[in-house]
Design an enzyme around this catalytic site. Structure first.
Site, PDB file in Angstrom:
ATOM      1  N   SER B 145      80.228  68.061  59.133  1.00 59.86           N
ATOM      2  CA  SER B 145      79.156  68.506  60.021  1.00 59.86           C
ATOM      3  C   SER B 145      79.066  67.442  61.108  1.00 59.86           C
ATOM      4  O   SER B 145      79.417  66.270  60.867  1.00 59.86           O
ATOM      5  CB  SER B 145      77.818  68.589  59.285  1.00 59.86           C
ATOM      6  OG  SER B 145      76.753  68.724  60.221  1.00 59.86           O
ATOM      7  N   TYR B 158      71.905  64.831  53.543  1.00 64.40           N
ATOM      8  CA  TYR B 158      72.953  65.612  54.196  1.00 64.40           C
ATOM      9  C   TYR B 158      73.864  64.709  55.031  1.00 64.40           C
ATOM     10  O   TYR B 158      75.093  64.759  54.916  1.00 64.40           O
ATOM     11  CB  TYR B 158      72.301  66.673  55.080  1.00 64.40           C
ATOM     12  CG  TYR B 158      73.239  67.677  55.688  1.00 64.40           C
ATOM     13  CD1 TYR B 158      73.578  67.605  57.038  1.00 64.40           C
ATOM     14  CD2 TYR B 158      73.758  68.726  54.934  1.00 64.40           C
ATOM     15  CE1 TYR B 158      74.424  68.543  57.607  1.00 64.40           C
ATOM     16  CE2 TYR B 158      74.599  69.668  55.496  1.00 64.40           C
ATOM     17  CZ  TYR B 158      74.929  69.577  56.835  1.00 64.40           C
ATOM     18  OH  TYR B 158      75.766  70.502  57.400  1.00 64.40           O
TER      19      TYR B 158
END
Lengths: 76, 272
Positions: B145, B158
């Site tokens: 990401s 995350y």
């Protein structure tokens, strides 16, 4: 999704599941007018051993995932 | 994608929600792959596989908690039973829980980082071993990401997990070179929601509050140098490339499909 012919719908499912088109044809019904999901067709019942026996394919339902996949696309 | 560059290759993908993972699964099926759709939520795995089957592709569904070693081993064995083995592993399983170091509980941190890191470790371990045992020169692609490259505040689990996968990719790539297994990563960014909205509708899982969802992503679009956000189909094309012979000299690399966001100079905003 635009409407497709019944034959094309059957061909896709038969190809994917590696089952005779004649078996898939017994499971296919048209959707209601205006409902174009999956080209306007649906699988209305689960395939049975009796459907597969004439082709010697009843063992196919025992293959990993096969029963689950076919049940997942049934709309009854 | 009209070219069948992955014809008869077996892909195992973890995390098959209707958005990114499901889009990747459908995209790889379109180029000929047989897909093992793996998710902890039965409806995600099942409907992903069903969607592929309805389009003439081949797929099975497997329900699996990626952090459970026995379930992972079973899933990898079942993929072998169904399709003979795995050629391409896509580690995409993730959960979202936007909290920072100050408000995230230890249990939440452990759960999120376990799914991202341990889940990838376990599937890579058992799929790679199966590839080696079968002398299958396969491919492993880990989904990162842009938040794995940059310090997004209040998204610590995350960011950390995804960042860890970058060097996990490099380390494992070097470990597996002797077996002919290539390991790369793909970095998506905030993803255009429209394809996922259509897919969710098609899968019978329609999204509520569609306009609200679109509004969430508008600021991200404005910050993207290309002035638009990628869709899952763009990620699928990139993975098809990485897993194909066209990328035979690429391993240990991160491919960014991010509309230029990481390359962007911090003081410049495209709309200005």
């Amino acid at each position: 999704m635009p409407r497709t012919s019944k034959e094309e719908y059957i061909r896709h499912i038969a190809q994917s599941l590696n089952l005779p088109p004649e078996v898939i044809e017994k499971l296919v019904a048209p959707r209601a007018e205006g409902d174009d999901r999956d080209g306007g067709w649906k699988i209305f019942r689960m395939v049975t051993v009796a459907d597969l026996q004439p082709y010697g394919l009843e063992g196919r339902l025992a293959a990993p995932g096969a029963r689950t996949i076919l049940r997942s696309i049934v709309e009854d | 994608m009209s070219e069948k560059k992955l014809q008869d290759k077996v892909v195992l993908i973890t995390g098959t929600s209707p958005n990114i993972g499901g889009g990747i699964a459908e995209g790889l099926a379109e180029v000929g792959a047989k897909v093992v759709c793996v998710d902890i939520h039965p409806e995600n795995a099942n409907r992903c596989a069903a969607a592929i089957v309805k389009r003439g592709g081949q797929a099975i569904d497997e329900v699996c908690d990626v952090t459970n070693e026995e379930q992972v081993k079973t899933t990898v064995e079942r993929a072998k039973s169904a399709y003979g083995g795995v050629d391409i592993l896509v580690n995409s399983a993730v959960i979202f829980n936007q909290k920072g170091v100050l408000d995230m509980s230890l249990a939440e941190w452990t759960r999120q980082t376990s799914i991202i890191l341990t889940g990838t470790f376990l599937f890579t371990k058992y799929v790679a071993q199966q590839m080696i045992d079968q002398k299958r020169q396969g491919n492993i692609i880990n989904i990162i990401s842009t938040a794995g490259h940059q310090g997004q505040p209040r998204n610590v689990g995350y960011c950390t997990g995804k960042s860890g996968l970058l060097n996990f990719t490099r380390s494992v790539a070097m470990e597996l070179v002797d077996y002919g297994i290539r390991v790369n990563s793909l970095t998506p960014t905030a993803t255009d929601p429209n394809e996922g909205i259509e897919r969710a509708e098609r899968w019978g899982q329609p999204i509520k509050n569609i306009q609200q969802l679109r509004n969430v992503f508008e600021p991200f679009r404005k910050g993207a140098p290309l002035r638009k956000l990628p869709s899952p189909r763009h990620y699928a094309k990139a993975i098809a490339f990485l897993a194909s012979d066209d990328a035979e000299m690429i391993t240990g690399m991160d491919l960014r499909v991010d509309a230029g966001t990481i390359a962007r100079y911090w003081a410049w905003t495209p709309e200005n």
